[in-house]
Scaffold this active site. Structure first.
Site, PDB file in Angstrom:
ATOM      1  N   GLY A 157     -18.377  24.228  42.487  1.00  0.00           N
ATOM      2  CA  GLY A 157     -17.424  24.712  41.498  1.00  0.00           C
ATOM      3  C   GLY A 157     -16.570  23.622  40.899  1.00  0.00           C
ATOM      4  N   SER A 180     -13.400  17.685  44.039  1.00  0.00           N
ATOM      5  CA  SER A 180     -12.746  16.395  43.827  1.00  0.00           C
ATOM      6  C   SER A 180     -12.240  16.249  42.395  1.00  0.00           C
ATOM      7  CB  SER A 180     -13.708  15.248  44.153  1.00  0.00           C
ATOM      8  OG  SER A 180     -13.998  15.213  45.535  1.00  0.00           O
ATOM      9  N   TRP A 185      -8.692  16.820  41.759  1.00  0.00           N
ATOM     10  CA  TRP A 185      -7.796  15.820  42.325  1.00  0.00           C
ATOM     11  C   TRP A 185      -7.786  14.524  41.525  1.00  0.00           C
ATOM     12  CZ3 TRP A 185      -7.204  15.953  48.277  1.00  0.00           C
ATOM     13  CH2 TRP A 185      -7.251  17.277  48.738  1.00  0.00           C
ATOM     14  N   HIS A 228     -10.962   3.471  47.340  1.00  0.00           N
ATOM     15  CA  HIS A 228      -9.869   3.312  46.386  1.00  0.00           C
ATOM     16  C   HIS A 228      -8.808   2.439  47.022  1.00  0.00           C
ATOM     17  CE1 HIS A 228      -6.786   4.091  43.425  1.00  0.00           C
ATOM     18  NE2 HIS A 228      -7.667   4.745  42.687  1.00  0.00           N
ATOM     19  N   ARG A 243     -12.545  -2.541  41.603  1.00  0.00           N
ATOM     20  CA  ARG A 243     -11.976  -1.841  42.749  1.00  0.00           C
ATOM     21  C   ARG A 243     -12.371  -2.438  44.096  1.00  0.00           C
ATOM     22  NH1 ARG A 243     -12.161   4.660  41.398  1.00  0.00           N
ATOM     23  NH2 ARG A 243     -10.369   4.647  39.991  1.00  0.00           N
ATOM     24  N   HIS A 281     -13.332   7.007  48.611  1.00  0.00           N
ATOM     25  CA  HIS A 281     -12.948   7.688  47.375  1.00  0.00           C
ATOM     26  C   HIS A 281     -14.127   8.225  46.580  1.00  0.00           C
ATOM     27  CE1 HIS A 281     -10.376   8.623  43.992  1.00  0.00           C
ATOM     28  NE2 HIS A 281     -11.079   7.838  43.187  1.00  0.00           N
ATOM     29  N   GLU A 338     -21.118  13.779  41.588  1.00  0.00           N
ATOM     30  CA  GLU A 338     -21.085  12.755  42.633  1.00  0.00           C
ATOM     31  C   GLU A 338     -22.195  12.893  43.661  1.00  0.00           C
ATOM     32  OE1 GLU A 338     -17.782  10.695  45.638  1.00  0.00           O
ATOM     33  OE2 GLU A 338     -17.204  12.341  44.316  1.00  0.00           O
TER      34      GLU A 338
END
Length: 534
Positions: free
Chosen positions: A20, A49, A52, A240, A286, A345, A369
């Site tokens: 979802g 995710s 967020w 992250h 990163r 992350h 992802e």
């Protein structure tokens, strides 16, 4: 509205989407008016995710920007493993997908002239990130898409069920085995379909320190791998650099956009330590920033994100989500530095898919992802994840719309699976702790081998199917990390610190990971036996 009372055992669905979040909801909307079933373990829009995500979506829509420049930045960040055509096509489709999201009601920030406001994030050569109220893009996107999905009559929503196994026959996918999220001891149910889209998110919650929600525990990758799907690049996990360390699980995130607006990284002595690591300092890729932060934390100096000079009193207005997280922990980010550390992350690896989102299993697509498209290589460029999710969700919908998919004649048989019940707390904690300590920011062969043996034994022996799926994904990540004897992007081997000139993307299977574990066990037995037989 949700229809959880529907008798799944008697239903054969044309297309089933599991997840979802952004990829799942966007794909469902793009498939309308074709009948779709969306299965979500949490209430729609929660547990994803996407909700967020504090960054935004990268799109080369500025007057002085171009898709070619965006693709070049993506390739550079990916440390030599990005599929260049994939990156360019992704960048070229960005503008159209932003227009889609605007039509679905996403309120992207605009400048005084009414144009989309563009921000800059690490390793981008231009301002090309569209945001919502600075750090609320994910929440706003999910809210808009959830409302659009609930208004679409062709989309049936089933909430509160977890997919625990992918069902197949010699022709491909036949359906899914599901179980109640609220009552994991309940009897599983079956939903039949020869077209399944997995959009289940990432693997962050396999780690003890993560920014990801609980549901991001590698489930989709595990059930696809157990069904025989090829898995790509599982060793590449992005950490992250600036998770807010206030004792929460998951850890709140201090968005990269803060550094884009001038916030700096300092240690406990007040020194800007990233100046000594990279010419771009806080705006370096990163993986480099994460290792810099990790080094300060490991050395006992601590790491802090300092926005006092860059934002000061404007902090709360510009970054309300981060401000709220800090204030809840008693930190006034306008007046004091924020304690940070690297946290799991984003997963660059996942189910291997082609340009249409098709996996190696007939009838199985994957987006977001949980998939690995080749767009991220060894290190994802900031704000490319939401872009990839919408681009591939649209491609999957287009591919399915043009496919003739035969419905199964009957629901497939249930798998013989381990008993289930509440997740064993100690075993789960141990797995997450080992992932952080052995398969984390810095890796070496000895610890990776120990992790591979541990996860293989757990995957083989546990009587809990949810824990088994976590162990399956952990094994794939650890085994591939052990096999890649170089340092590249987010994968850093302290015993192999250099890049290999012959490196290429990983393509593996669960069978291959188990074989690696078997060889390690044989070696361990030989080492133990040698002194006795000598």
């Amino acid at each position: 509205m949700p229809n959880n009372a529907y008798d799944l055992t008697r239903q054969t669905d044309d297309v089933v989407i599991v997840g979802g979040g952004l990829a799942g909801l966007f794909c469902a909307l793009k498939l309308a008016p074709r009948p779709i079933t969306v299965i979500s373990a949490a209430p729609l829009g929660e547990g994803a995710s996407t909700a967020w995500a504090q960054g935004g979506i990268a799109a080369a829509i500025g007057d002085e920007d171009s898709p070619e420049s965006h693709a070049a930045d993506t390739v550079a960040a990916g440390a030599g493993l990005v599929e260049e055509k994939i990156a360019l096509d992704l960048a070229r489709e960005a503008a159209a997908r932003i227009e889609d999201l605007l039509r679905y009601g996403v309120p992207f920030d605009r400048d005084l002239e009414g144009r989309l406001a563009l921000g800059r994030e690490a390793a981008h050569s231009a301002r090309r990130i569209v945001h919502v109220r600075g750090d609320m893009a994910g929440k706003a996107i999910i809210a808009a898409l959830t409302e659009a999905v609930r208004r679409t009559p062709s989309i049936r929503i089933i909430e509160g069920l977890v997919a625990e196994a992918l069902l197949t026959d010699d022709r491909g996918v036949t359906g899914l085995q599901l179980r109640s999220a609220a009552d994991p001891a309940a009897r599983p149910v079956i939903i039949a379909s020869r077209a399944v889209v997995l959009a289940t998110g990432g693997i962050g919650h396999l780690y003890a320190v993560t920014t990801n929600p609980t549901q991001a525990n590698g489930l989709g990758l595990a059930i696809a791998a157990r069904a025989g799907a090829a898995i790509a690049d599982p060793e590449f996990v992005q950490f992250h650099p600036t998770a807010i360390m206030v004792g929460r699980d998951p850890a709140p995130l201090a968005t990269e956009a803060l550094r884009g607006e001038g916030a700096t990284l300092i240690n406990g002595k007040g020194e800007r330590f990233m100046l000594g690591h990279h010419k771009l300092a806080e705006l370096a890729p990163r993986d480099i920033v994460a290792r810099g932060v990790f080094a300060e934390v490991q050395a006992g100096r601590g790491a802090f994100l300092d926005a006092r000079d860059a934002l000061g009193a404007r902090f709360a207005e510009r970054f309300p989500t981060v401000h709220a997280s800090c204030m809840a922990a008693g930190i006034d980010a306008a007046a004091q530095p924020i304690p940070v550390a690297p946290a799991a992350h984003y997963h660059m690896g996942g189910i291997a898919v082609d340009e249409r989102g098709r996996s190696s299993l007939e009838g199985l697509w994957a987006g977001g992802e949980v998939s690995s498209t080749g767009a991220h290589g060894a290190n994802r460029l900031a704000s490319n994840s939401l872009l990839e999710a919408v681009v591939y969700a649209a491609r999957i919908a287009e591919d399915i719309a043009g496919s003739a998919i035969a419905a199964p004649a009957a629901p497939p048989p249930m798998l013989v699976v381990p008993r289930n019940g509440a997740m064993p707390a100690l075993a789960t904690k141990n797995l997450r702790t080992m992932m952080t300590s052995h398969v984390g920011v810095l890796r070496d062969g000895e610890r990776l081998a120990e992790a591979v043996r541990s996860f293989a034994a757990l995957e083989r022996d546990t009587g809990n199917i949810a824990l088994r799926n976590m162990a399956t994904t952990a094994l794939l990540v650890a085994a591939s990390a052990l096999t890649r004897r170089e340092s590249r992007g987010a994968h850093c081997r302290i015993d192999h610190p250099l890049e290999s000139p012959r490196a290429r993307r990983t393509l593996t299977t669960l069978a291959a990971a188990r074989e690696i574990a078997g060889h390690l066990s044989d070696q361990a037995h030989e080492e133990i036996a040698a002194p006795i037989t000598a």
